[in-house]
Design an enzyme around this catalytic site. Structure first.
Site, mmCIF file in Angstrom:
data_model
loop_
_atom_site.group_PDB
_atom_site.id
_atom_site.type_symbol
_atom_site.label_atom_id
_atom_site.label_comp_id
_atom_site.label_asym_id
_atom_site.label_seq_id
_atom_site.Cartn_x
_atom_site.Cartn_y
_atom_site.Cartn_z
ATOM 1 C CG HIS A 1 3.651 4.338 8.655
ATOM 2 N ND1 HIS A 1 3.828 5.129 7.546
ATOM 3 C CD2 HIS A 1 3.103 3.180 8.204
ATOM 4 C CE1 HIS A 1 3.403 4.472 6.478
ATOM 5 N NE2 HIS A 1 2.958 3.289 6.845
ATOM 6 N NE ARG B 1 7.133 0.848 4.887
ATOM 7 C CZ ARG B 1 5.905 0.338 5.012
ATOM 8 N NH1 ARG B 1 5.673 -0.931 4.783
ATOM 9 N NH2 ARG B 1 4.901 1.114 5.369
ATOM 10 N NE ARG C 1 -1.888 -2.244 2.909
ATOM 11 C CZ ARG C 1 -2.295 -3.475 2.716
ATOM 12 N NH1 ARG C 1 -3.466 -3.695 2.235
ATOM 13 N NH2 ARG C 1 -1.540 -4.506 3.028
ATOM 14 C CB THR C 2 3.352 2.565 2.381
ATOM 15 O OG1 THR C 2 2.519 2.165 3.472
ATOM 16 C CG2 THR C 2 3.981 3.897 2.695
ATOM 17 C CE LYS D 1 26.368 -5.765 -7.145
ATOM 18 N NZ LYS D 1 26.661 -4.858 -8.267
HETATM 19 C C1 NCD Z 1 1.711 -0.818 8.382
HETATM 20 C C2 NCD Z 1 3.196 -0.713 8.358
HETATM 21 O O1 NCD Z 1 3.870 -1.184 7.437
HETATM 22 O O2 NCD Z 1 3.695 -0.121 9.283
HETATM 23 N N1 NCD Z 1 1.113 -0.972 7.161
HETATM 24 C C3 NCD Z 1 0.973 0.099 6.317
HETATM 25 O O3 NCD Z 1 1.859 0.898 6.114
HETATM 26 N N2 NCD Z 1 -0.216 0.240 5.720
HETATM 27 C C4 NCD Z 1 1.198 -1.721 9.405
HETATM 28 C C5 NCD Z 1 1.687 -3.133 9.463
HETATM 29 O O4 NCD Z 1 2.635 -3.543 8.813
HETATM 30 O O5 NCD Z 1 1.065 -3.867 10.233
#
Ligand code: NCD
Length: 305
Positions: free
Chosen positions: A133, A105, A55-56, A83
């Site tokens: 987040h 991320r 999703r993100t 590497k």
């Molecule tokens: C979350 C995350 O990756 O922190 N998901 C997201 O970004 N929609 C929550 C999760 O992984 O449970």
């Protein structure tokens, strides 16, 4: 506006509200045939994903493209990271390529903060370890406001694996800023040490919290971050902290059910609850694009004018 978005605490109430209001304008675009704005034409947004994401990552990519930015997607797999290249060397490469924004991320809490000291562009935290987040918290707040009309005074229960949840941490900070009242609910083993210092109440008893909640946000049990037994069994966890149709009846009529995804259907949330009209799970994903457009627009749009 701020330059980086590393933590939900970087936003004061005025800036957070500006993001939500701008996102509402961006959402109007989604209904049009041509979904693009020229705002970030000629600017480069790099998506730097060291950890899995559906999703993100897609949401940030769609957001940047709808603002006409050039988007470079970088995933650790298949890059020189495998590497052994360090985050710093990767950052210097991005810097040399003239990235205006880097969306990162990373499994290490604090990685976006380090990155922000090495690049000139804006850094957006798309999830760092168990830490934060912030854009998830913004899209959650946007969804609550869209469904319930306000944030001030709302009672929000955040339920489950709070210990490993960057979503919970960012939500507590942002919701507190915007005047909502948060209760964190979970077994004692899944509430972090020091949670008493957070601007939220805590409870071990989900059934006692539900009747007064306007929003119940279920968290994924993050088994990939667990090396010990934090609860006796999946069955026992679901029995006490899972949301099923019977338990959902304890919520007030108007209350909504949220989940950031990905879900463990049948564990923290039952399939019928996840797919019920009170669930905002699909809306949260759609709102994510508008909110990330707003953040990119506000962080980048103001510069070079
Ligand atoms: C979350 C995350 O990756 O922190 N998901 C997201 O970004 N929609 C929550 C999760 O992984 O449970």
């Amino acid at each position: 506006m701020i330059r980086h978005l590393l933590s939900a605490a970087d936003l004061d109430a005025d800036n957070a509200t500006l993001v939500l209001d701008t996102a509402a304008e961006m959402a109007n675009l989604a209904g049009r045939e041509v979904k693009k704005l020229p705002t970030l034409r000629g600017r480069t947004v790099v998506n730097l994903f060291y950890e899995d994401s559906t999703r993100t990552r897609i949401s940030f990519e769609a957001a940047a493209k709808r603002l006409s930015a050039d988007v470079i997607n970088f995933s650790a797999k298949g890059s020189s990271v495998s590497k052994g290249e360090s985050l710093k060397d990767t950052a210097l490469t991005l810097q040399a390529m003239g990235a205006d924004a880097v969306v990162i991320r990373h499994s290490a809490s604090g990685a976006p903060h380090r990155l922000a000291t090495w690049v000139d562009g804006s850094v957006l935290n798309a999830g760092d370890g168990t830490h934060e987040h912030p854009t998830q918290a913004l899209l959650d707040a946007y969804t609550m406001r869209a469904r319930l009309g306000r944030l001030d005074g709302l009672a929000v229960a955040i339920v489950g694996d709070v210990l490993h949840s960057r979503v919970a941490r960012s939500n507590v900070l942002l919701l507190h800023t915007l005047g909502a009242r948060v209760t964190l609910v979970g077994p004692p083993t899944l509430l972090p040490v020091g949670v008493d210092a957070w601007p939220a109440k805590t409870s071990y008893d989900l059934d006692a919290v539900l009747p007064d909640a306007d929003v119940v946000m279920m968290l994924r049990v993050q088994r990939e971050r667990m090396d010990d037994a934090y609860f006796p069994s999946v069955r026992e966890y679901s029995r006490r902290y899972g949301l099923d149709a019977v338990r959902m009846r304890k919520l007030p009529e108007h209350a909504i059910v949220m989940h950031p995804g990905p879900m463990n259907r049948g564990m923290e949330i039952s399939p019928d609850v996840a797919d019920s009209p009170r669930s905002t799970i699909v809306e949260q994903v759609a709102n994510g694009v508008s909110v990330r457009m707003a953040v990119l627009y506000l962080l980048l749009g103001g510069q070079h004018k």
